[in-house]
Design a protein around this motif. Structure first.
Motif, PDB file in Angstrom:
ATOM      1  N   THR A  33    -108.670 -11.620 -41.213  1.00 49.91           N
ATOM      2  CA  THR A  33    -108.232 -11.841 -39.837  1.00 49.91           C
ATOM      3  C   THR A  33    -109.014 -12.992 -39.217  1.00 49.91           C
ATOM      4  O   THR A  33    -110.228 -13.054 -39.348  1.00 49.91           O
ATOM      5  N   TYR A  34    -108.306 -13.878 -38.568  1.00 47.85           N
ATOM      6  CA  TYR A  34    -108.926 -14.983 -37.843  1.00 47.85           C
ATOM      7  C   TYR A  34    -109.127 -14.544 -36.396  1.00 47.85           C
ATOM      8  O   TYR A  34    -108.182 -14.103 -35.734  1.00 47.85           O
ATOM      9  N   TYR A  35    -110.341 -14.639 -35.897  1.00 48.46           N
ATOM     10  CA  TYR A  35    -110.659 -14.296 -34.514  1.00 48.46           C
ATOM     11  C   TYR A  35    -110.988 -15.568 -33.747  1.00 48.46           C
ATOM     12  O   TYR A  35    -111.836 -16.342 -34.179  1.00 48.46           O
ATOM     13  N   GLU A  36    -110.323 -15.767 -32.606  1.00 49.93           N
ATOM     14  CA  GLU A  36    -110.564 -16.947 -31.773  1.00 49.93           C
ATOM     15  C   GLU A  36    -110.878 -16.482 -30.360  1.00 49.93           C
ATOM     16  O   GLU A  36    -109.987 -16.113 -29.600  1.00 49.93           O
ATOM     17  N   PRO A  37    -112.181 -16.483 -29.989  1.00 50.57           N
ATOM     18  CA  PRO A  37    -112.550 -15.999 -28.646  1.00 50.57           C
ATOM     19  C   PRO A  37    -112.228 -16.986 -27.521  1.00 50.57           C
ATOM     20  O   PRO A  37    -112.113 -16.591 -26.374  1.00 50.57           O
ATOM     21  N   PHE A  38    -112.088 -18.263 -27.850  1.00 52.87           N
ATOM     22  CA  PHE A  38    -111.836 -19.296 -26.846  1.00 52.87           C
ATOM     23  C   PHE A  38    -110.624 -20.121 -27.279  1.00 52.87           C
ATOM     24  O   PHE A  38    -110.756 -21.287 -27.628  1.00 52.87           O
ATOM     25  N   VAL A  39    -109.433 -19.551 -27.242  1.00 52.82           N
ATOM     26  CA  VAL A  39    -108.262 -20.184 -27.838  1.00 52.82           C
ATOM     27  C   VAL A  39    -107.851 -21.478 -27.139  1.00 52.82           C
ATOM     28  O   VAL A  39    -107.438 -22.422 -27.798  1.00 52.82           O
ATOM     29  N   GLY A  40    -107.953 -21.546 -25.819  1.00 52.50           N
ATOM     30  CA  GLY A  40    -107.546 -22.764 -25.121  1.00 52.50           C
ATOM     31  C   GLY A  40    -106.171 -23.206 -25.561  1.00 52.50           C
ATOM     32  O   GLY A  40    -105.217 -22.428 -25.576  1.00 52.50           O
ATOM     33  N   GLY A  41    -106.040 -24.466 -25.951  1.00 56.97           N
ATOM     34  CA  GLY A  41    -104.761 -24.997 -26.421  1.00 56.97           C
ATOM     35  C   GLY A  41    -104.397 -24.548 -27.823  1.00 56.97           C
ATOM     36  O   GLY A  41    -103.278 -24.757 -28.275  1.00 56.97           O
ATOM     37  N   GLY A  42    -105.329 -23.941 -28.531  1.00 57.51           N
ATOM     38  CA  GLY A  42    -105.040 -23.380 -29.848  1.00 57.51           C
ATOM     39  C   GLY A  42    -105.087 -24.357 -31.003  1.00 57.51           C
ATOM     40  O   GLY A  42    -104.490 -24.101 -32.054  1.00 57.51           O
ATOM     41  N   ALA A  43    -105.808 -25.461 -30.879  1.00 54.63           N
ATOM     42  CA  ALA A  43    -105.833 -26.476 -31.934  1.00 54.63           C
ATOM     43  C   ALA A  43    -106.267 -25.899 -33.278  1.00 54.63           C
ATOM     44  O   ALA A  43    -105.626 -26.158 -34.304  1.00 54.63           O
ATOM     45  N   VAL A  44    -107.332 -25.108 -33.298  1.00 55.84           N
ATOM     46  CA  VAL A  44    -107.819 -24.541 -34.562  1.00 55.84           C
ATOM     47  C   VAL A  44    -106.831 -23.491 -35.075  1.00 55.84           C
ATOM     48  O   VAL A  44    -106.459 -23.489 -36.255  1.00 55.84           O
ATOM     49  N   LEU A  45    -106.388 -22.621 -34.193  1.00 53.52           N
ATOM     50  CA  LEU A  45    -105.419 -21.586 -34.571  1.00 53.52           C
ATOM     51  C   LEU A  45    -104.172 -22.200 -35.199  1.00 53.52           C
ATOM     52  O   LEU A  45    -103.734 -21.779 -36.274  1.00 53.52           O
ATOM     53  N   PHE A  46    -103.603 -23.195 -34.545  1.00 51.81           N
ATOM     54  CA  PHE A  46    -102.364 -23.794 -35.045  1.00 51.81           C
ATOM     55  C   PHE A  46    -102.578 -24.628 -36.305  1.00 51.81           C
ATOM     56  O   PHE A  46    -101.689 -24.741 -37.133  1.00 51.81           O
ATOM     57  N   ALA A  47    -103.751 -25.206 -36.453  1.00 52.31           N
ATOM     58  CA  ALA A  47    -104.034 -25.969 -37.670  1.00 52.31           C
ATOM     59  C   ALA A  47    -104.166 -25.036 -38.874  1.00 52.31           C
ATOM     60  O   ALA A  47    -103.753 -25.374 -39.978  1.00 52.31           O
ATOM     61  N   LEU A  48    -104.733 -23.848 -38.638  1.00 50.78           N
ATOM     62  CA  LEU A  48    -104.938 -22.895 -39.742  1.00 50.78           C
ATOM     63  C   LEU A  48    -103.693 -22.080 -40.060  1.00 50.78           C
ATOM     64  O   LEU A  48    -103.471 -21.720 -41.217  1.00 50.78           O
ATOM     65  N   CYS A  49    -102.913 -21.758 -39.049  1.00 50.06           N
ATOM     66  CA  CYS A  49    -101.736 -20.884 -39.210  1.00 50.06           C
ATOM     67  C   CYS A  49    -102.080 -19.630 -40.016  1.00 50.06           C
ATOM     68  O   CYS A  49    -101.459 -19.360 -41.051  1.00 50.06           O
ATOM     69  N   PRO A  50    -103.062 -18.850 -39.572  1.00 44.29           N
ATOM     70  CA  PRO A  50    -103.444 -17.666 -40.347  1.00 44.29           C
ATOM     71  C   PRO A  50    -102.366 -16.587 -40.297  1.00 44.29           C
ATOM     72  O   PRO A  50    -101.593 -16.507 -39.339  1.00 44.29           O
ATOM     73  N   GLU A  51    -102.321 -15.766 -41.340  1.00 44.67           N
ATOM     74  CA  GLU A  51    -101.362 -14.654 -41.369  1.00 44.67           C
ATOM     75  C   GLU A  51    -101.661 -13.649 -40.274  1.00 44.67           C
ATOM     76  O   GLU A  51    -100.767 -13.077 -39.681  1.00 44.67           O
ATOM     77  N   CYS A  52    -102.944 -13.407 -40.040  1.00 42.89           N
ATOM     78  CA  CYS A  52    -103.368 -12.415 -39.061  1.00 42.89           C
ATOM     79  C   CYS A  52    -104.410 -13.050 -38.151  1.00 42.89           C
ATOM     80  O   CYS A  52    -105.410 -13.582 -38.631  1.00 42.89           O
ATOM     81  N   ALA A  53    -104.162 -13.010 -36.841  1.00 38.07           N
ATOM     82  CA  ALA A  53    -105.090 -13.619 -35.895  1.00 38.07           C
ATOM     83  C   ALA A  53    -105.200 -12.768 -34.639  1.00 38.07           C
ATOM     84  O   ALA A  53    -104.233 -12.121 -34.220  1.00 38.07           O
ATOM     85  N   VAL A  54    -106.377 -12.797 -34.054  1.00 37.38           N
ATOM     86  CA  VAL A  54    -106.638 -12.170 -32.763  1.00 37.38           C
ATOM     87  C   VAL A  54    -107.190 -13.275 -31.878  1.00 37.38           C
ATOM     88  O   VAL A  54    -108.203 -13.895 -32.225  1.00 37.38           O
ATOM     89  N   ILE A  55    -106.502 -13.544 -30.759  1.00 40.48           N
ATOM     90  CA  ILE A  55    -106.940 -14.623 -29.878  1.00 40.48           C
ATOM     91  C   ILE A  55    -107.317 -14.063 -28.516  1.00 40.48           C
ATOM     92  O   ILE A  55    -106.852 -13.007 -28.102  1.00 40.48           O
TER      93      ILE A  55
END
Length: 129
Positions: A33-55
């Protein structure tokens, strides 16, 4: 699971897009699971496209926007398109009216599709948006 990178759809101060190479180099190869405590615009989240994420983020309006996109993507698209279509010839007056509507909903704690659409509209049409 990196399918294909998605560009952030919202501008956010403190974005991590420029740091993606350094951040990616420090991530483990495998994780559940990818955890993003400070998602903001989501640059890291969208670059990784993880199967499971908590933002998460401290900004409730931003979290509401992500939640509404997850739950009602068509409603968000329709609401934003309606706002864009309603824009009067005096865009400044229209923008300030929509900002006032957004602020009123915030004061009432109305975290819904309309607030999410207003938030996105204001972000895109504000100074440097």
């Amino acid at each position: 699971m990196n399918i294909s990178p998605i560009a952030p759809f919202i501008k956010w101060a403190g974005g991590k897009r420029q740091l993606l190479p350094q951040i990616s180099a420090r991530l483990p190869e495998n994780y559940h699971t990818y955890y993003e405590p400070f998602v903001g615009g989501g640059a890291v989240l969208f670059a990784l496209c993880p199967e499971c994420a908590v933002i998460n983020d401290i900004n409730g309006s931003l979290v509401n926007l992500y939640r509404q996109i997850k739950l009602s993507p068509e409603a968000i698209i329709d609401a934003v398109e309606q706002l864009d279509g309603e824009a009067e010839t005096d865009r400044k007056v229209f923008y300030y009216a929509k900002r006032a509507a957004y602020n009123e909903k915030m004061m009432k704690g109305e975290y819904d599709v309309e607030l999410a659409a207003l938030f996105l509209y204001i972000n895109k049409h504000c100074f440097n948006g």
